[in-house]
Design a protein around this motif. Structure first.
Motif, PDB file in Angstrom:
ATOM      1  N   THR A 151      11.536  12.242  -9.453  1.00  0.00           N
ATOM      2  CA  THR A 151      12.943  12.505  -9.192  1.00  0.00           C
ATOM      3  C   THR A 151      13.276  13.872  -9.756  1.00  0.00           C
ATOM      4  O   THR A 151      12.650  14.333 -10.712  1.00  0.00           O
ATOM      5  CB  THR A 151      13.853  11.463  -9.872  1.00  0.00           C
ATOM      6  OG1 THR A 151      13.773  11.627 -11.302  1.00  0.00           O
ATOM      7  CG2 THR A 151      13.443  10.051  -9.508  1.00  0.00           C
ATOM      8  N   CYS A 152      14.252  14.522  -9.161  1.00  0.00           N
ATOM      9  CA  CYS A 152      14.682  15.817  -9.672  1.00  0.00           C
ATOM     10  C   CYS A 152      16.149  16.033  -9.316  1.00  0.00           C
ATOM     11  O   CYS A 152      16.530  15.922  -8.147  1.00  0.00           O
ATOM     12  CB  CYS A 152      13.838  16.953  -9.095  1.00  0.00           C
ATOM     13  SG  CYS A 152      14.183  18.571  -9.817  1.00  0.00           S
ATOM     14  N   ALA A 153      16.954  16.312 -10.322  1.00  0.00           N
ATOM     15  CA  ALA A 153      18.358  16.667 -10.129  1.00  0.00           C
ATOM     16  C   ALA A 153      18.568  18.047 -10.732  1.00  0.00           C
ATOM     17  O   ALA A 153      18.091  18.327 -11.836  1.00  0.00           O
ATOM     18  CB  ALA A 153      19.268  15.652 -10.802  1.00  0.00           C
ATOM     19  N   VAL A 154      19.254  18.912  -9.996  1.00  0.00           N
ATOM     20  CA  VAL A 154      19.460  20.283 -10.475  1.00  0.00           C
ATOM     21  C   VAL A 154      20.919  20.692 -10.377  1.00  0.00           C
ATOM     22  O   VAL A 154      21.662  20.212  -9.521  1.00  0.00           O
ATOM     23  CB  VAL A 154      18.587  21.308  -9.708  1.00  0.00           C
ATOM     24  CG1 VAL A 154      17.110  20.987  -9.848  1.00  0.00           C
ATOM     25  CG2 VAL A 154      18.980  21.398  -8.244  1.00  0.00           C
ATOM     26  N   ASP A 155      21.285  21.594 -11.284  1.00  0.00           N
ATOM     27  CA  ASP A 155      22.590  22.245 -11.259  1.00  0.00           C
ATOM     28  C   ASP A 155      22.345  23.732 -11.514  1.00  0.00           C
ATOM     29  O   ASP A 155      21.935  24.124 -12.610  1.00  0.00           O
ATOM     30  CB  ASP A 155      23.497  21.666 -12.347  1.00  0.00           C
ATOM     31  CG  ASP A 155      24.791  22.470 -12.532  1.00  0.00           C
ATOM     32  OD1 ASP A 155      25.134  23.278 -11.641  1.00  0.00           O
ATOM     33  OD2 ASP A 155      25.456  22.285 -13.573  1.00  0.00           O
ATOM     34  N   ILE A 156      22.586  24.539 -10.492  1.00  0.00           N
ATOM     35  CA  ILE A 156      22.434  25.987 -10.644  1.00  0.00           C
ATOM     36  C   ILE A 156      23.763  26.514 -11.179  1.00  0.00           C
ATOM     37  O   ILE A 156      24.577  27.077 -10.460  1.00  0.00           O
ATOM     38  CB  ILE A 156      22.048  26.653  -9.309  1.00  0.00           C
ATOM     39  CG1 ILE A 156      20.782  25.993  -8.746  1.00  0.00           C
ATOM     40  CG2 ILE A 156      21.814  28.150  -9.505  1.00  0.00           C
ATOM     41  CD1 ILE A 156      20.378  26.499  -7.378  1.00  0.00           C
ATOM     42  N   GLY A 157      23.982  26.267 -12.460  1.00  0.00           N
ATOM     43  CA  GLY A 157      25.272  26.572 -13.063  1.00  0.00           C
ATOM     44  C   GLY A 157      25.208  27.591 -14.171  1.00  0.00           C
ATOM     45  O   GLY A 157      26.199  27.792 -14.877  1.00  0.00           O
ATOM     46  N   GLY A 158      24.036  28.225 -14.361  1.00  0.00           N
ATOM     47  CA  GLY A 158      23.909  29.232 -15.389  1.00  0.00           C
ATOM     48  C   GLY A 158      23.551  28.688 -16.757  1.00  0.00           C
ATOM     49  O   GLY A 158      23.339  29.456 -17.694  1.00  0.00           O
ATOM     50  N   ARG A 159      23.475  27.371 -16.890  1.00  0.00           N
ATOM     51  CA  ARG A 159      23.160  26.751 -18.180  1.00  0.00           C
ATOM     52  C   ARG A 159      21.742  26.186 -18.097  1.00  0.00           C
ATOM     53  O   ARG A 159      21.519  25.112 -17.539  1.00  0.00           O
ATOM     54  CB  ARG A 159      24.159  25.645 -18.495  1.00  0.00           C
ATOM     55  CG  ARG A 159      25.587  26.156 -18.631  1.00  0.00           C
ATOM     56  CD  ARG A 159      26.605  25.029 -18.595  1.00  0.00           C
ATOM     57  NE  ARG A 159      26.534  24.188 -19.782  1.00  0.00           N
ATOM     58  CZ  ARG A 159      27.263  24.394 -20.886  1.00  0.00           C
ATOM     59  NH1 ARG A 159      28.099  25.417 -20.951  1.00  0.00           N
ATOM     60  NH2 ARG A 159      27.164  23.579 -21.916  1.00  0.00           N
TER      61      ARG A 159
ATOM     62  N   ALA B 144      15.881  30.633 -15.720  1.00  0.00           N
ATOM     63  CA  ALA B 144      16.639  30.798 -14.479  1.00  0.00           C
ATOM     64  C   ALA B 144      18.097  30.386 -14.626  1.00  0.00           C
ATOM     65  O   ALA B 144      18.905  30.619 -13.722  1.00  0.00           O
ATOM     66  CB  ALA B 144      15.996  29.987 -13.352  1.00  0.00           C
ATOM     67  N   GLY B 145      18.466  29.734 -15.739  1.00  0.00           N
ATOM     68  CA  GLY B 145      19.827  29.250 -15.901  1.00  0.00           C
ATOM     69  C   GLY B 145      20.111  28.035 -15.037  1.00  0.00           C
ATOM     70  O   GLY B 145      21.222  27.855 -14.531  1.00  0.00           O
TER      71      GLY B 145
END
Length: 198
Positions: A106-114, A148-149
């Motif tokens: 499983t993989c969940a991502v948030d490209i939010g800078g954090r 990558a944040g």
């Protein structure tokens, strides 16, 4: 919106890595890190993420695979940051579940800078092939996400290390593909209440 591409190089006393990335690609890849299984995983990541990706790496493999894997993660992360620029219009969040025979990821991502990574799962073998250490899989993902944040929460289970690793790299590719898509409803919007991704 311009082309989302990057060409990044990094040279140290341990490695020299070059990455060329196109976010809006067709999944084509040419990868040569000197670690065959790692090449296979990066190519799978690109294919299922629909990223066009070229990676060449020369590292101190006579020591071990650690520095090469780590520095590829750093340069790939820099390429993603550069290609995505201010992230204007992206979906930003996504999650997937990918099976592969007895294994799943499983993989969940948030490209939010954090940049923050949580990875759950244990590989049953110390190596895959002759030159790739499974301990470097979480190290690669953590280094990539942090640099990558990108906030990444992933898990992997199964009984075959090859299948588990492949499911995990595919899951990351698919999740990042979905998260980097442009939402036509917000093409001019940076997807953050702060007004910037960092």
């Amino acid at each position: 919106m311009g082309e989302r591409k990057a060409d990044v190089r990094r040279k140290t006393g341990e490695t020299e890595v070059k990455v060329r990335l196109a976010i809006d690609g067709a999944g084509k890849s040419v990868v040569n890190t000197g670690i065959p299984f790692f090449d296979h995983m990066l190519s799978s990541f690109a294919q299922h993420g629909l990223f066009d990706l070229e990676i060449t790496a020369e590292g101190d493999l006579e020591v071990d695979d650690h520095h090469t894997v780590e520095d590829v993660a750093i340069v790939l992360a820099d390429a993603f940051r550069e290609a995505l620029s201010d992230c204007r219009g992206i979906v930003r969040f996504s999650d997937v579940v990918i099976p592969m025979d007895e294994s799943y990821a499983t993989c969940a991502v948030d490209i939010g800078g954090r940049g923050y990574v949580v990875l759950k799962g244990t590989f049953p073998t110390e190596k895959i092939g002759n030159s790739f250490s499974t301990e470097n899989i979480p190290h690669f993902i953590t280094t990539f996400g942090t640099k990558a944040g990108i906030n990444i929460h992933a898990s992997v289970g199964g009984s075959n290390s090859h299948h588990m690793a492949e499911a995990l790299f595919k899951a990351m590719g698919v999740a990042l593909d979905k998260a980097t898509l442009i939402d036509p409803r917000k093409q001019a919007i940076i997807p953050s209440s702060k007004g910037r991704i960092d």
